[in-house]
Design an enzyme around this catalytic site. Structure first.
Site, PDB file in Angstrom:
ATOM      1  N   ARG A 161       6.900 -19.141 -27.616  1.00 45.24           N
ATOM      2  CA  ARG A 161       7.798 -18.294 -28.411  1.00 45.24           C
ATOM      3  C   ARG A 161       9.233 -18.817 -28.359  1.00 45.24           C
ATOM      4  O   ARG A 161       9.798 -18.973 -27.261  1.00 45.24           O
ATOM      5  CB  ARG A 161       7.725 -16.864 -27.849  1.00 45.24           C
ATOM      6  CG  ARG A 161       8.682 -15.887 -28.477  1.00 45.24           C
ATOM      7  CD  ARG A 161       8.243 -15.470 -29.845  1.00 45.24           C
ATOM      8  NE  ARG A 161       9.045 -14.380 -30.368  1.00 45.24           N
ATOM      9  CZ  ARG A 161       9.110 -14.079 -31.653  1.00 45.24           C
ATOM     10  NH1 ARG A 161       8.394 -14.767 -32.540  1.00 45.24           N
ATOM     11  NH2 ARG A 161       9.855 -13.080 -32.055  1.00 45.24           N
ATOM     12  N   GLN A 189       6.397  -6.627 -21.646  1.00 46.55           N
ATOM     13  CA  GLN A 189       7.837  -6.720 -21.935  1.00 46.55           C
ATOM     14  C   GLN A 189       8.213  -8.121 -22.411  1.00 46.55           C
ATOM     15  O   GLN A 189       8.955  -8.280 -23.377  1.00 46.55           O
ATOM     16  CB  GLN A 189       8.625  -6.336 -20.669  1.00 46.55           C
ATOM     17  CG  GLN A 189      10.099  -6.118 -20.887  1.00 46.55           C
ATOM     18  CD  GLN A 189      10.383  -4.900 -21.785  1.00 46.55           C
ATOM     19  OE1 GLN A 189       9.551  -4.004 -21.892  1.00 46.55           O
ATOM     20  NE2 GLN A 189      11.518  -4.909 -22.442  1.00 46.55           N
ATOM     21  N   GLY A 195     -11.820  14.628  -4.124  1.00 50.90           N
ATOM     22  CA  GLY A 195     -11.498  13.252  -4.485  1.00 50.90           C
ATOM     23  C   GLY A 195     -10.881  12.558  -3.284  1.00 50.90           C
ATOM     24  O   GLY A 195     -11.586  11.970  -2.462  1.00 50.90           O
ATOM     25  N   CYS A 255     -22.217   7.492  -4.702  1.00 51.08           N
ATOM     26  CA  CYS A 255     -21.942   8.880  -5.085  1.00 51.08           C
ATOM     27  C   CYS A 255     -21.234   9.631  -3.966  1.00 51.08           C
ATOM     28  O   CYS A 255     -21.878  10.264  -3.110  1.00 51.08           O
ATOM     29  CB  CYS A 255     -23.247   9.593  -5.423  1.00 51.08           C
ATOM     30  SG  CYS A 255     -24.136   8.858  -6.791  1.00 51.08           S
ATOM     31  N   GLU A 264     -11.291   4.035  -5.862  1.00 54.22           N
ATOM     32  CA  GLU A 264     -11.548   3.678  -4.454  1.00 54.22           C
ATOM     33  C   GLU A 264     -10.393   4.071  -3.532  1.00 54.22           C
ATOM     34  O   GLU A 264     -10.042   3.370  -2.589  1.00 54.22           O
ATOM     35  CB  GLU A 264     -11.918   2.199  -4.312  1.00 54.22           C
ATOM     36  CG  GLU A 264     -13.313   1.958  -4.870  1.00 54.22           C
ATOM     37  CD  GLU A 264     -14.039   0.783  -4.288  1.00 54.22           C
ATOM     38  OE1 GLU A 264     -13.787   0.413  -3.133  1.00 54.22           O
ATOM     39  OE2 GLU A 264     -14.901   0.254  -4.995  1.00 54.22           O
TER      40      GLU A 264
HETATM   41  N1  CAA Z   1     -13.983   3.435  10.011  1.00 53.15           N
HETATM   42  C1  CAA Z   1     -14.617   4.178  10.947  1.00 53.15           C
HETATM   43  N2  CAA Z   1     -14.300   5.469  11.213  1.00 53.15           N
HETATM   44  C2  CAA Z   1     -13.321   6.019  10.481  1.00 53.15           C
HETATM   45  C3  CAA Z   1     -12.619   5.320   9.492  1.00 53.15           C
HETATM   46  C4  CAA Z   1     -12.984   3.968   9.274  1.00 53.15           C
HETATM   47  N3  CAA Z   1     -12.358   3.230   8.360  1.00 53.15           N
HETATM   48  N4  CAA Z   1     -11.699   6.135   8.930  1.00 53.15           N
HETATM   49  C5  CAA Z   1     -11.794   7.302   9.558  1.00 53.15           C
HETATM   50  N5  CAA Z   1     -12.776   7.241  10.491  1.00 53.15           N
HETATM   51  C6  CAA Z   1     -13.186   8.306  11.413  1.00 53.15           C
HETATM   52  C7  CAA Z   1     -12.010   8.748  12.275  1.00 53.15           C
HETATM   53  O1  CAA Z   1     -11.891   7.935  13.423  1.00 53.15           O
HETATM   54  C8  CAA Z   1     -12.407  10.162  12.611  1.00 53.15           C
HETATM   55  O2  CAA Z   1     -13.420  10.134  13.601  1.00 53.15           O
HETATM   56  P1  CAA Z   1     -13.249  10.879  15.051  1.00 53.15           P
HETATM   57  O3  CAA Z   1     -13.003  12.331  14.744  1.00 53.15           O
HETATM   58  O4  CAA Z   1     -14.533  10.601  15.730  1.00 53.15           O
HETATM   59  O5  CAA Z   1     -12.060  10.226  15.671  1.00 53.15           O
HETATM   60  C9  CAA Z   1     -13.092  10.644  11.344  1.00 53.15           C
HETATM   61  O6  CAA Z   1     -13.540   9.469  10.666  1.00 53.15           O
HETATM   62  C10 CAA Z   1     -12.182  11.451  10.446  1.00 53.15           C
HETATM   63  O7  CAA Z   1     -11.090  10.634  10.112  1.00 53.15           O
HETATM   64  P2  CAA Z   1      -9.742  11.215   9.504  1.00 53.15           P
HETATM   65  O8  CAA Z   1      -9.299  12.369  10.351  1.00 53.15           O
HETATM   66  O9  CAA Z   1      -8.797  10.091   9.305  1.00 53.15           O
HETATM   67  O10 CAA Z   1     -10.244  11.801   8.089  1.00 53.15           O
HETATM   68  P3  CAA Z   1      -9.465  12.565   6.947  1.00 53.15           P
HETATM   69  O11 CAA Z   1     -10.291  13.708   6.516  1.00 53.15           O
HETATM   70  O12 CAA Z   1      -8.051  12.819   7.375  1.00 53.15           O
HETATM   71  O13 CAA Z   1      -9.484  11.551   5.691  1.00 53.15           O
HETATM   72  C11 CAA Z   1      -8.950   9.722   4.298  1.00 53.15           C
HETATM   73  C12 CAA Z   1      -9.178  10.275   5.717  1.00 53.15           C
HETATM   74  C13 CAA Z   1      -8.487   8.293   4.583  1.00 53.15           C
HETATM   75  C14 CAA Z   1      -7.877  10.434   3.501  1.00 53.15           C
HETATM   76  C15 CAA Z   1     -10.285   9.708   3.514  1.00 53.15           C
HETATM   77  O14 CAA Z   1     -10.677  11.022   3.156  1.00 53.15           O
HETATM   78  C16 CAA Z   1     -10.243   8.837   2.272  1.00 53.15           C
HETATM   79  O15 CAA Z   1     -10.381   7.602   2.360  1.00 53.15           O
HETATM   80  N6  CAA Z   1     -10.107   9.450   1.072  1.00 53.15           N
HETATM   81  C17 CAA Z   1     -10.201   8.714  -0.192  1.00 53.15           C
HETATM   82  C18 CAA Z   1     -11.612   8.696  -0.675  1.00 53.15           C
HETATM   83  C19 CAA Z   1     -11.864   7.601  -1.663  1.00 53.15           C
HETATM   84  O16 CAA Z   1     -11.406   6.478  -1.498  1.00 53.15           O
HETATM   85  N7  CAA Z   1     -12.634   7.889  -2.683  1.00 53.15           N
HETATM   86  C20 CAA Z   1     -12.990   6.907  -3.661  1.00 53.15           C
HETATM   87  C21 CAA Z   1     -14.444   7.041  -4.020  1.00 53.15           C
HETATM   88  S1  CAA Z   1     -15.214   5.583  -4.637  1.00 53.15           S
HETATM   89  C22 CAA Z   1     -14.562   5.217  -6.163  1.00 53.15           C
HETATM   90  O17 CAA Z   1     -13.528   5.644  -6.531  1.00 53.15           O
HETATM   91  C23 CAA Z   1     -15.281   4.211  -6.951  1.00 53.15           C
HETATM   92  C24 CAA Z   1     -15.790   4.642  -8.258  1.00 53.15           C
HETATM   93  O18 CAA Z   1     -16.968   4.550  -8.530  1.00 53.15           O
HETATM   94  C25 CAA Z   1     -14.841   5.061  -9.322  1.00 53.15           C
END
Ligand code: CAA
Length: 403
Positions: A270, A338, A133, A126, A365
């Site tokens: 086909r 297609q 999003g 969740c 995701e």
């Molecule tokens: N591993 C460890 N740390 C991480 C990391 C990772 N992969 N990615 C980022 N961080 C850390 C960064 O290092 C940073 O830490 P510090 O400040 O200590 O350096 C902190 O997290 C913030 O990182 P960002 O500044 O990069 O964060 P952001 O706000 O710019 O966002 C983003 C990054 C990649 C856009 C993220 O918000 C994202 O992945 N968004 C998409 C969300 C998503 O995938 N949602 C899907 C939900 S699940 C689903 O869909 C399944 C379902 O059930 C339908």
């Protein structure tokens, strides 16, 4: 030494999953999606066949398998039906934050009972909310300290397997003024007072998976439901997605492969103008490109999983795998339709379902635009201004030109 062969154990698991898909998924998938109910029978069978909860350590009742092995199962089940594969693999997503951040005691108490019984049980991940999003850090769900425990308030949406889940891994803010640094991850048992399942979405494709709202109203949870520390929530979510995006890429690889196989079989059967349509370069070149894309998707996926299995951060590679494989699945599905012409557009043939199902792979995701953001932020960090590439810019040693 580089070795592209699967080990004997991996090959056996892959074959088992392929046989399962051939026997229990492909023959029923199209009919099941018209029934508008959770495909419990197939998922229960997948559980009994040992195709779920693969990554949970043996010490707490799981199989202790690798992420690479999980991707093999997802590729095989995705070949049969992307929606069913999503239902089957969703525990990987739900339990991943718990496996990343919880103690052995927490795992034994909260996860073991869900994976050791006769009946399949589910978790749900969740994170997403109506207004949050792609910008996952902006979630509004709150967790307020009360005594030794916490009180959760908020609403999540698009939550896979929510209506059947026994345990939710919930991301919430403990201090909105701190932004992502105030987020934490909690386990919330679904039978607690105040946990409600809201609207279940009606979707274009992947109808054999279910996504619903989950509403938390003054839900009191004990202190040991906190995973890791306050402030760890955002990183736990990102680390989770680094792992599970390889799983989506694997489902996409399965879809892409199915498109190749259906289109190639049709092209042999086909006949037009006195010969199989596959004898025309217009078709055969498409088939080659479709298969090439699929193979590239497969190896990007397995590489992303292999990195994680070896403890190497794979944010860029899992993003590559997710967007390349899901774009390949979508493109192959469009081309499969297609190649099959009018038949491709009919419900009686598999191509139209493949096309509807493939679209979601580019969205959930993390959209494929978000994947490119994740990957490019790593690429920019890998190439700082002082990196020695052997080439010297004319302005090196002076101020960079202001453009
Ligand atoms: N591993 C460890 N740390 C991480 C990391 C990772 N992969 N990615 C980022 N961080 C850390 C960064 O290092 C940073 O830490 P510090 O400040 O200590 O350096 C902190 O997290 C913030 O990182 P960002 O500044 O990069 O964060 P952001 O706000 O710019 O966002 C983003 C990054 C990649 C856009 C993220 O918000 C994202 O992945 N968004 C998409 C969300 C998503 O995938 N949602 C899907 C939900 S699940 C689903 O869909 C399944 C379902 O059930 C339908």
């Amino acid at each position: 030494m580089v070795d592209f062969k699967l080990s004997l154990g991996e090959e056996e698991l892959f074959n088992k999953a392929k046989e399962f898909a051939h026997e229990h998924i492909t023959p029923v998938a199209a009919d099941l999606e018209k029934q508008d109910e959770y495909p419990m029978d197939v998922v229960q069978k997948a559980y009994e066949a040992g195709l779920m909860n693969l990554h949970v350590p043996k010490e707490v009742g799981g199989q202790g398998r690798s992420l690479l092995e999980e991707t093999l199962v997802s590729e095989a089940t995705g070949y049969g039906c992307a929606g069913l594969a999503t239902s089957i693999m969703c525990n990987n997503l739900a339990f991943a934050p718990i496996l990343i951040g919880a103690t052995a005691e927490q795992l034994k108490k909260y996860v073991s009972p869900l994976i050791t019984g006769k009946k399949v049980q589910f978790g749900a991940f969740c994170l997403t909310e109506r207004e949050s999003g792609s910008d996952a850090a902006s979630i509004k769900t709150t967790a307020t300290k009360e005594g030794d425990g916490w009180v959760i308030n908020g609403a999540k949406c698009f939550i896979t397997n929510a209506p059947v889940a026994s345990l939710h891994s919930v991301f919430a803010s403990t201090d909105p003024s701190k932004g992502y640094k105030g987020l934490a991850c909690f386990m919330v048992p679904a039978d607690l007072e105040g946990v409600e399942i809201g609207y279940t979405e009606k979707k274009m494709g992947q109808k054999n998976s279910v996504q619903s709202e989950v509403i938390f109203t003054d839900v009191h949870i004990p202190g040991d439901c906190l995973i890791g520390n306050i402030g760890d929530g955002f990183k736990i979510a990102m680390m989770t997605l680094d792992k599970t995006r390889a799983g989506i890429a694997a489902i996409a690889t399965g879809v892409a492969q199915r498109c190749v196989d259906e289109a190639a079989k049709f092209s042999n059967v086909r006949r037009q103008f006195g010969k199989p349509i596959g004898a025309n370069q217009g078709i055969s070149f498409m088939l080659s490109d479709m298969d090439c894309r699929t193979e590239a998707a497969r190896w990007l996926t397995r590489y992303a999983a292999w990195l994680a299995d070896n403890g190497i951060r794979n944010s860029k590679e899992s993003a590559f795998a997710k967007y390349f494989a899901s774009d390949a699945a979508m493109q192959n599905a469009v081309e499969c339709v297609q190649i099959m012409g009018g038949y491709g557009y009919l419900e009686e043939y598999p191509a139209e379902k493949l096309m509807r199902d493939a679209k979601l792979l580019q969205i959930y995701e993390g959209t494929n635009q978000i994947q490119r953001m994740v990957a490019s932020s790593v690429i920019l960090k890998e190439n700082p201004p002082d990196k020695d590439t052997g080439f010297r810019y004319q302005y090196e040693g002076r101020d960079a030109p202001q453009i």
